[in-house]
Design an enzyme around this catalytic site. Structure first.
Site, PDB file in Angstrom:
ATOM      1  N   TYR A   1       0.773  -1.238   0.000  1.00 48.36           N
ATOM      2  CA  TYR A   1       0.000   0.000   0.000  1.00 48.36           C
ATOM      3  C   TYR A   1       0.805   1.290   0.000  1.00 48.36           C
ATOM      4  O   TYR A   1       0.245   2.359  -0.238  1.00 48.36           O
ATOM      5  CB  TYR A   1      -0.992  -0.023   1.171  1.00 48.36           C
ATOM      6  CG  TYR A   1      -2.018  -1.109   0.979  1.00 48.36           C
ATOM      7  CD1 TYR A   1      -3.034  -0.958   0.046  1.00 48.36           C
ATOM      8  CD2 TYR A   1      -1.942  -2.310   1.686  1.00 48.36           C
ATOM      9  CE1 TYR A   1      -3.962  -1.961  -0.170  1.00 48.36           C
ATOM     10  CE2 TYR A   1      -2.863  -3.316   1.472  1.00 48.36           C
ATOM     11  CZ  TYR A   1      -3.879  -3.140   0.536  1.00 48.36           C
ATOM     12  OH  TYR A   1      -4.790  -4.139   0.317  1.00 48.36           O
TER      13      TYR A   1
ATOM     14  N   PHE B   1     -10.386  -3.460  10.456  1.00 49.48           N
ATOM     15  CA  PHE B   1     -11.494  -3.361   9.490  1.00 49.48           C
ATOM     16  C   PHE B   1     -11.028  -3.848   8.121  1.00 49.48           C
ATOM     17  O   PHE B   1      -9.866  -4.093   7.906  1.00 49.48           O
ATOM     18  CB  PHE B   1     -12.026  -1.930   9.400  1.00 49.48           C
ATOM     19  CG  PHE B   1     -10.979  -0.871   9.169  1.00 49.48           C
ATOM     20  CD1 PHE B   1     -10.633  -0.480   7.887  1.00 49.48           C
ATOM     21  CD2 PHE B   1     -10.319  -0.277  10.248  1.00 49.48           C
ATOM     22  CE1 PHE B   1      -9.662   0.500   7.678  1.00 49.48           C
ATOM     23  CE2 PHE B   1      -9.355   0.706  10.048  1.00 49.48           C
ATOM     24  CZ  PHE B   1      -9.024   1.086   8.764  1.00 49.48           C
TER      25      PHE B   1
END
Length: 448
Positions: free
Chosen positions: A153, A448
């Site tokens: 990322y 999450f």
């Protein structure tokens, strides 16, 4: 036409965005196939209809947007039809504590998968780039994710903002706090947490830099109504709640016993939330005194943990490897920095690079008498920069989880002008660290 490995014709995939449908809806099959694709991507066991319905309802409660990439051309695959997405991407909006009790809206990215037979075709770059551009257009200044792979990322501008650590605490005679605790801890019925857990977390969320507000499944897990393996009830769950001196609940620990066949007798913490330091130590005092238990394990402890300093014998804690937890990605520098309290007077000029181009530019940060001003300079402005950094580094320091001085020493923050000395970089990084100082160590307990 059959899509060959490595090829990426423009019309090979259709991107669809939608909200989850409940299990009773005629179009639930679209949601079901998306969930099954995520499940497949993370190597999870196949799940039954009841669990699927429960996940879909939680997605509805969280107001998630689901995105899938679907084949439009014949794939030759005997296993999956075109109704199963080959890549998934989920998002939801929650608040992020950026320090000093200030909460800002954050765009949370989750459930990112690309099926192995469709990798290296630009799908993730397309999904991420389009999604972040839409979030910025909506006026959201920062995106966030928790990563299953740490190498992916940064190329999209995300930087590690908080970390967590696995710990094993020896209990029994070796466990003793050197300081008195206040309030009291009571054993509670898990069902009480349906109402109580969100209230306690809301207080902890506002008190903790780096905290992200929680999705629906956390409330259900704390109440024993969401077993990760089956989606059913969690019969092993126990809950302890801390009450302050006025009798107000300000912390809880959800935990389970690993069984008598495990040596030593061990309790695993499923979730521990404390709105105050008193609640945190009080809950640990309770866990450390459980009859017959000789060890407590926790995978999500803060790296800067006050428990180690509160114990008579700090060697009762055995530290595991710490790992990255929350990744942040600033989408709008002026809005993100303007939303948080800058704690130290001074002025810096930052030259920011962005692999996606959202925030590339030069910015002046000026703080005086507690008031801050953030300005993007014109592209032809010749003001010399103090520091140069990628947006990933600015995102990493945003909630105080890492010092800019550390990143400068790692070579991630550089001189903003040609010929800038190492000493000038250190001094400017220290000024930036003081500006971004928060009131307590940053920690995120929401996956999450």
């Amino acid at each position: 036409m059959t899509v060959q490995p490595g090829s990426s014709p423009a019309d090979a995939y259709e991107i669809r965005r939608f909200r989850a449908a409940p299990a009773t809806a005629p179009d639930f099959g679209v949601t079901e196939q998306w969930i099954r694709a995520v499940n497949y991507g993370f190597y999870e066991k196949a799940i039954g209809e009841e669990y699927l319905a429960k996940i879909a309802q939680a997605y509805l409660d969280d107001d998630r947007e689901l995105t899938g990439a679907y084949e439009t051309l014949a794939s030759g695959s005997p296993a999956f039809g075109h109704e199963r997405p080959v890549a998934t991407f989920g998002t939801l909006r929650k608040t992020l504590n950026v320090g000093h009790g200030q909460l800002v809206q954050a765009h949370l990215v989750t459930a990112v998968t690309v099926r192995t037979d469709h990798r290296r075709r630009g799908l993730l770059r397309r999904l991420m780039g389009e999604d972040l551009a839409r979030a910025k257009a909506d006026g959201v200044a920062i995106a966030a994710l928790t990563a299953s792979e740490a190498s992916i990322y940064r190329r999209f501008g995300f930087g590690v903002a908080t970390r967590e650590r696995r710990i094993t605490v020896t209990t029994g005679p070796q466990f003793r706090l050197a300081v008195p605790t206040s309030g009291r801890v009571i054993a509670a019925e898990p069902s009480a947490m349906l109402d109580l857990a969100p209230k306690i977390f809301a207080r902890a969320h506002r008190a903790t830099p780096g905290s992200v507000d929680r999705q629906e499944r956390y409330r259900l897990r704390a109440a024993g109504q969401w077993d990760h393996e089956t989606g059913g009830t969690d019969a092993a769950l126990r809950v302890a709640v801390h009450l302050d001196d006025d009798g107000t609940a300000d912390g809880y620990a959800a935990y389970s016993f690993r069984g008598w066949d495990h040596e030593p007798a061990t309790v695993s913490i499923r979730d521990l939330v404390a709105a105050t330091p008193e609640a945190y130590l009080g809950l640990w005092d309770y866990l450390g005194s459980l009859d017959l238990i000789r060890s407590v394990e926790w995978d999500e402890a803060p790296v800067e943990d006050p428990l180690a300093w509160a114990l008579v014998d700090p060697r009762a804690i055995r530290l595991g490897v710490d790992t990255d937890m929350l990744w942040l990605r600033i989408l709008d520098v002026e809005a993100a920095l303007g939303a948080r309290h800058l704690a130290h007077d001074g002025e810096l000029v930052l030259r920011v690079e962005d692999p996606l181009g959202f925030t590339t530019g030069t910015y002046r940060l000026a703080v005086s008498a507690g008031r801050s001003h953030i300005e993007r300079l014109a592209d032809d402005d010749t003001t010399p920069g103090d520091l140069a950094l990628d947006i990933a580094e600015l995102s990493s320091v945003y909630v105080g989880g890492v010092s800019p001085v550390t990143l400068a020493e790692a070579g991630r923050i550089r001189a903003g002008r040609s010929g800038g000395s190492a000493r000038l970089v250190t001094d400017a990084s220290l000024t930036l660290a003081r500006m971004f100082a928060v009131e307590r160590p940053a920690h995120c307990s929401t996956h999450f």
